[in-house]
Design a protein around this motif. Structure first.
Motif, short mmCIF file in Angstrom:
data_model
loop_
_atom_site.label_atom_id
_atom_site.label_comp_id
_atom_site.label_asym_id
_atom_site.label_seq_id
_atom_site.Cartn_x
_atom_site.Cartn_y
_atom_site.Cartn_z
N ASP A 145 0.72 -1.24 0.22
CA ASP A 145 -0.03 0.00 -0.08
C ASP A 145 0.92 1.34 -0.10
O ASP A 145 1.95 1.29 0.32
N ASP A 146 0.30 2.56 -0.12
CA ASP A 146 0.92 3.68 -0.28
C ASP A 146 1.53 4.02 0.95
O ASP A 146 2.54 4.99 1.27
N LEU A 179 8.99 1.62 -6.50
CA LEU A 179 7.92 2.24 -5.61
C LEU A 179 8.30 3.30 -4.60
O LEU A 179 9.42 3.25 -3.92
N PRO A 211 6.67 6.26 1.77
CA PRO A 211 5.55 7.20 2.25
C PRO A 211 6.08 8.63 2.15
O PRO A 211 6.96 8.93 2.57
#
Length: 389
Positions: free
Chosen positions: A201-202, A223, A226
């Motif tokens: 998830d982010d 990726l 955060p």
């Protein structure tokens, strides 16, 4: 998955909880851990952790770093020692973020190598540290985190409580880290596994390097990390568990930013009050019927609430693990009443249909070999117990 685990796990429908369980089971079954045991629900203190930590000395990023943040778990003890021995500033997060974000370790003047080793232990962290406030001007150059599982692509799974992710997000909010801050994890070779991208998830922290007893893996992770606290995923329960979040939330709002937490709107429309009551208990855990004070959360209007009973939970299961499992099955309740000692929980849903869908989704589900008992329960059965989380 490393060391023969791959045939036991299909990527289809796999959850983070599944991967954690496989790794924990594998480490236990093959006797790959030191104290504390069992490793379930922990960052495993694997055999060879010290040798894996030594590989920090091979990283140019570590050699150039002035300030290093290392998590407080046992397998990262040598990483903490090496940071102190290299005369770098060592920051260690406070356990479960209860008393702030992190502490700065201050060894005694002229500390010997043996004294530095003591400073790197959990007891030494308590005795030789000073808290670092939110207003402190800190720039972290390198971060060392523990993991339960990590992929060669840099995708990481922790023990399920989200503290490493939250620590990083808080440091972003403080301006203590930047996109150039390197993140390293130290694990056993068997913890390097395949992780489906859809599980990331982010808010999940990714890593740049993986150190094992036999390898240094540069992940070249694509990726992004955060970019700060995702307030829409923070609820009042998390604010209560991590008081420093309240300070950061206040700062955000004071700065004029439009910040809304996950259940802020619901909290403002329902009148909720805390009532301290004495409950007479007559059960196997308390045969004498002694009284204890609990807090009961009462809303102005509880009509329509349907409760699901979840029993036969494995001993030692944490509420955070159950919450992770519920999220994975799209069964997040309005309220969860946790009774870990009795190995059960009660889940409140807004209507019969949602509750029945949850019962269907969790039927025949196993956790640590225990098949959960899941059924509709009378709402008054849950409301007569404390322990809401």
């Amino acid at each position: 998955m490393a060391l023969g685990l791959a045939p036991q796990m299909s990527c289809s429908g796999v959850t983070k909880s599944d991967i954690r369980q496989k790794v924990w089971d594998y480490i236990e079954e093959h006797n790959l851990a030191n104290f504390p045991r069992p490793v379930h629900h922990r960052i495993p203190n694997f055999k060879g952790a010290s040798q894996a930590g030594e590989k920090l000395l091979c990283l140019q990023e570590f050699m150039e770093a002035k300030t290093v943040k290392v998590n407080p778990d046992k397998p990262q003890e040598n990483a903490r020692f090496l940071t102190l021995e290299a005369r770098k500033t060592l920051l260690v997060p406070t356990p479960r973020l209860r008393a702030g974000l992190f502490n700065k370790i201050i060894p005694p003047p002229g500390a010997t190598k043996e004294q530095l080793r003591i400073c790197a232990t959990s007891q030494g962290v308590k005795e030789y540290s000073v808290p670092v406030g939110l207003d402190a001007s800190v720039q972290v150059d390198l971060i060392v985190v523990g993991s339960v599982a990590v992929s060669e692509k840099g995708w990481r799974i922790g023990k399920g409580e989200g503290f490493a992710d939250m620590e990083y997000a808080m440091m972003v909010s403080m301006g203590a880290v930047s996109e150039n801050t390197v993140v390293v994890t130290i694990v056993h070779d068997c913890q390097v596994v395949d992780i489906p991208e859809q599980l990331i998830d982010d808010h999940d922290l990714t890593v740049d390097y993986i150190l094992t007893p036999t390898r240094i893996i540069k992940t070249d992770c694509k990726l992004p990390k955060p970019c700060g606290i995702i307030w829409s995923k923070v609820d009042t329960e998390l604010l209560q568990r991590i008081p420093i979040l309240n300070n950061l939330l206040y700062r955000e709002k004071k700065a004029g930013r439009a910040v809304t937490i996950k259940n802020e709107q619901a909290a403002s429309t329902n009148v909720v009050r805390n009532i301290s009551v004495c409950v007479q208990e007559h059960n196997l855990e308390n045969p004498s019927g002694s009284k204890r004070t609990v807090t009961v959360m009462e809303s102005q209007d509880s009509r329509g609430i349907t409760t699901v009973y979840v029993g036969n939970l494995p001993a030692g299961l944490r509420v955070s693990e159950l919450k992770t499992l519920l999220r994975a099955h799209n069964a997040v309740p309005l309220r969860l009443t946790w009774q870990g000692a009795q190995r059960r929980a009660f889940l409140d849903y807004k209507n019969d249909e949602t509750a029945e869908n949850t019962v269907a989704a969790l039927q025949n589900l196993k956790i640590s070999g225990n098949t959960l008992r899941v059924e509709l329960a009378k709402s008054q059965r849950a409301s007569s117990h404390g322990g809401a989380t």
